[in-house]
Design a protein around this motif. Sequence first.
Motif, PDB file in Angstrom:
ATOM      1  N   ASN A   1      57.954  21.132 -14.444  1.00 41.67           N
ATOM      2  CA  ASN A   1      57.437  20.843 -15.799  1.00 41.67           C
ATOM      3  C   ASN A   1      55.946  21.043 -15.950  1.00 41.67           C
ATOM      4  N   LEU A   2      55.344  21.607 -14.916  1.00 37.65           N
ATOM      5  CA  LEU A   2      53.928  22.262 -14.984  1.00 37.65           C
ATOM      6  C   LEU A   2      53.523  22.880 -15.954  1.00 37.65           C
ATOM      7  N   GLN A   3      54.195  23.680 -16.617  1.00 40.07           N
ATOM      8  CA  GLN A   3      53.920  24.771 -17.607  1.00 40.07           C
ATOM      9  C   GLN A   3      53.688  23.947 -19.001  1.00 40.07           C
ATOM     10  N   GLN A   4      54.328  22.716 -19.079  1.00 38.23           N
ATOM     11  CA  GLN A   4      54.402  21.977 -20.300  1.00 38.23           C
ATOM     12  C   GLN A   4      53.109  21.168 -20.394  1.00 38.23           C
ATOM     13  N   VAL A   5      52.464  21.079 -19.041  1.00 35.94           N
ATOM     14  CA  VAL A   5      51.383  19.785 -19.217  1.00 35.94           C
ATOM     15  C   VAL A   5      50.367  20.490 -19.957  1.00 35.94           C
ATOM     16  N   ALA A   6      49.695  19.699 -20.754  1.00 39.41           N
ATOM     17  CA  ALA A   6      48.313  20.463 -21.387  1.00 39.41           C
ATOM     18  C   ALA A   6      47.251  20.136 -20.493  1.00 39.41           C
ATOM     19  N   ARG A   7      46.248  21.073 -20.636  1.00 39.36           N
ATOM     20  CA  ARG A   7      45.158  21.164 -19.860  1.00 39.36           C
ATOM     21  C   ARG A   7      43.772  21.505 -20.675  1.00 39.36           C
ATOM     22  N   ASN A   8      43.497  20.536 -21.398  1.00 39.39           N
ATOM     23  CA  ASN A   8      42.481  20.641 -22.319  1.00 39.39           C
ATOM     24  C   ASN A   8      41.593  19.191 -22.091  1.00 39.39           C
ATOM     25  N   GLU A   9      41.379  18.792 -20.992  1.00 38.13           N
ATOM     26  CA  GLU A   9      40.966  17.351 -20.890  1.00 38.13           C
ATOM     27  C   GLU A   9      39.452  17.550 -20.122  1.00 38.13           C
ATOM     28  N   GLN A  10      38.436  17.058 -20.569  1.00 39.00           N
ATOM     29  CA  GLN A  10      37.314  16.979 -19.715  1.00 39.00           C
ATOM     30  C   GLN A  10      37.184  16.066 -18.640  1.00 39.00           C
ATOM     31  N   ILE A  11      37.386  16.736 -17.400  1.00 38.64           N
ATOM     32  CA  ILE A  11      37.352  15.960 -16.030  1.00 38.64           C
ATOM     33  C   ILE A  11      36.099  15.864 -15.372  1.00 38.64           C
ATOM     34  N   GLN A  12      35.635  14.598 -14.832  1.00 35.60           N
ATOM     35  CA  GLN A  12      34.766  14.379 -13.913  1.00 35.60           C
ATOM     36  C   GLN A  12      35.178  14.348 -12.404  1.00 35.60           C
TER      37      GLN A  12
ATOM     38  N   ARG B   1      45.458   4.476  10.068  1.00 39.10           N
ATOM     39  CA  ARG B   1      45.261   5.426  10.994  1.00 39.10           C
ATOM     40  C   ARG B   1      43.709   5.412  11.527  1.00 39.10           C
ATOM     41  N   ASN B   2      42.691   4.580  10.923  1.00 37.46           N
ATOM     42  CA  ASN B   2      41.553   4.633  11.336  1.00 37.46           C
ATOM     43  C   ASN B   2      40.603   5.733  11.032  1.00 37.46           C
ATOM     44  N   ILE B   3      40.801   6.040   9.816  1.00 42.84           N
ATOM     45  CA  ILE B   3      40.334   7.323   9.165  1.00 42.84           C
ATOM     46  C   ILE B   3      39.078   6.971   8.265  1.00 42.84           C
ATOM     47  N   THR B   4      38.009   7.616   8.448  1.00 36.89           N
ATOM     48  CA  THR B   4      36.782   7.504   7.425  1.00 36.89           C
ATOM     49  C   THR B   4      36.922   8.251   6.337  1.00 36.89           C
ATOM     50  N   LEU B   5      36.733   7.822   5.058  1.00 39.86           N
ATOM     51  CA  LEU B   5      36.883   8.654   3.883  1.00 39.86           C
ATOM     52  C   LEU B   5      35.287   8.910   3.383  1.00 39.86           C
ATOM     53  N   GLU B   6      35.000  10.373   3.143  1.00 38.00           N
ATOM     54  CA  GLU B   6      33.619  10.503   2.866  1.00 38.00           C
ATOM     55  C   GLU B   6      33.781  11.438   1.463  1.00 38.00           C
ATOM     56  N   MET B   7      32.562  11.325   0.567  1.00 33.46           N
ATOM     57  CA  MET B   7      32.719  11.782  -0.477  1.00 33.46           C
ATOM     58  C   MET B   7      30.978  12.545  -0.833  1.00 33.46           C
ATOM     59  N   GLU B   8      31.293  13.812  -1.296  1.00 34.97           N
ATOM     60  CA  GLU B   8      29.688  14.493  -1.630  1.00 34.97           C
ATOM     61  C   GLU B   8      29.892  15.421  -2.737  1.00 34.97           C
ATOM     62  N   GLY B   9      28.864  15.210  -3.445  1.00 36.43           N
ATOM     63  CA  GLY B   9      28.802  16.095  -4.605  1.00 36.43           C
ATOM     64  C   GLY B   9      29.695  15.607  -5.928  1.00 36.43           C
ATOM     65  N   ASP B  10      29.474  16.358  -7.269  1.00 38.06           N
ATOM     66  CA  ASP B  10      30.202  16.103  -8.451  1.00 38.06           C
ATOM     67  C   ASP B  10      30.347  17.182  -9.204  1.00 38.06           C
ATOM     68  N   GLY B  11      31.102  17.266 -10.189  1.00 37.45           N
ATOM     69  CA  GLY B  11      31.427  18.396 -10.910  1.00 37.45           C
ATOM     70  C   GLY B  11      32.253  18.042 -12.033  1.00 37.45           C
ATOM     71  N   PHE B  12      32.257  19.045 -13.240  1.00 33.51           N
ATOM     72  CA  PHE B  12      33.083  19.041 -14.341  1.00 33.51           C
ATOM     73  C   PHE B  12      33.796  19.980 -14.794  1.00 33.51           C
ATOM     74  N   LEU B  13      35.026  19.782 -15.099  1.00 38.83           N
ATOM     75  CA  LEU B  13      35.974  21.096 -15.471  1.00 38.83           C
ATOM     76  C   LEU B  13      36.800  20.468 -16.487  1.00 38.83           C
ATOM     77  N   ILE B  14      37.237  21.720 -17.225  1.00 38.98           N
ATOM     78  CA  ILE B  14      38.333  21.649 -18.310  1.00 38.98           C
ATOM     79  C   ILE B  14      39.840  21.701 -17.757  1.00 38.98           C
ATOM     80  N   GLY B  15      40.716  20.931 -17.942  1.00 42.21           N
ATOM     81  CA  GLY B  15      42.080  20.880 -17.158  1.00 42.21           C
ATOM     82  C   GLY B  15      42.979  19.744 -17.441  1.00 42.21           C
ATOM     83  N   SER B  16      44.035  19.566 -16.679  1.00 35.57           N
ATOM     84  CA  SER B  16      44.673  18.414 -16.911  1.00 35.57           C
ATOM     85  C   SER B  16      44.226  17.268 -15.727  1.00 35.57           C
ATOM     86  N   ASP B  17      43.913  16.110 -16.353  1.00 32.45           N
ATOM     87  CA  ASP B  17      43.633  15.106 -15.605  1.00 32.45           C
ATOM     88  C   ASP B  17      44.669  14.497 -14.437  1.00 32.45           C
ATOM     89  N   ALA B  18      45.985  14.446 -14.730  1.00 31.30           N
ATOM     90  CA  ALA B  18      46.932  14.254 -14.059  1.00 31.30           C
ATOM     91  C   ALA B  18      47.227  15.168 -13.096  1.00 31.30           C
TER      92      ALA B  18
END
Length: 379
Positions: free
Chosen positions: A223-234, A253-270
Amino acid sequence: MKRLSLQWRITLMTVLLIGVTCVVMNLLLCSSGVYYMDTIADTLQGGDTVIMNSEGAESFNPQLVTPDEDLTIVVNGAQGRFRMTNWYITAVVTLLSGVLAYFVSGRALKPLRSFVSQVEKVQLNNLADMRINENVLPEFRQLSCSFNQMLERLDNAFAAQRQFTGNAAHELRTPLALMQAQLELFSAEHPDMLPETTKFLALLREQTERLTQMTKTLLEMSNLQQVARNEQIQLAPMVEEVFTDLALLAEKRNITLEMEGDGFLIGSDALIYRLLFNLTENAVKYNRSGGSVKVSVTQKPEKLLIRVSDTGCGVPEEYQQSIFQPFFRVDKSRSREYGGVGLGLSLVWEIANLHGGCVRVEESSKKGTTIAVELPVQG
């Protein structure tokens, strides 16, 4: 010769043809010119009307007589200059014809280059929109028609495949849910079962849950083809949400999660969320205990680059393209241990492709793996 482009082949064949033609014409002209020069020399030696000196100048003085030896030298010199001039002309004409043939063939092959550029743009999600204009040169018209017919057949085949997958997943979902409910009900009504029976029912529930997850994923992919892809995503808040949802698994599992940077695009949030979730979940599951997972986002003018890096054992080079295929698993025993069905990365590939992007293994070794996703900003 096989490595040469068609333009260079046409150029070389044209140069060869013109060169051979010029050489043959040169030999014929030289032969004809020398013959008539000898004829003129014989005529001059037999009369007193025209006299040629050693410099080749003519003199109409009937009182003077030029010796035969001087006349022979003059004629031989003229013949030599005539031959050399012809060979120079042959070389220049062949060279110029080669240059002209190269540019003319390039102009003639321009429709082919246009055809190639259109073929390179063909993707799984745009088969119906990539028909090639059939109003072209006669030589390319049949090729264009055949290519368009091939695209139509492929589009129909993929549509039928998606429909079959969706229908099959939809039909399987109800009986699997019923099986799960019956197993749970049976376990609740018989708390005093034998240990062997309890173990058997637990195995049935586990496998039924795996089939349910597989069916759910297949249904989503169809069902991916039917999903709208016009949302502004951060991306940064979405990555934080993924980290929150995977916090228990990472802590276990004693795993450390790290994040770096940011960005915007148009697509499907889900769908973008599911892409990030699947990549991060894989990086956590197949990591070493005490390792780390880093999600970095790089914003560029026309595209967004997402990198998910882990400190696991890496992916062998021969499997780096295959891991995005449905149901493919490098280590089947570990995938079953963590409940994997082999569709997580395949869904990631489908989502990236649906947004006009791509996903690849950027780097992998025994120290870890980095998977990169490139997505256009405008979708």
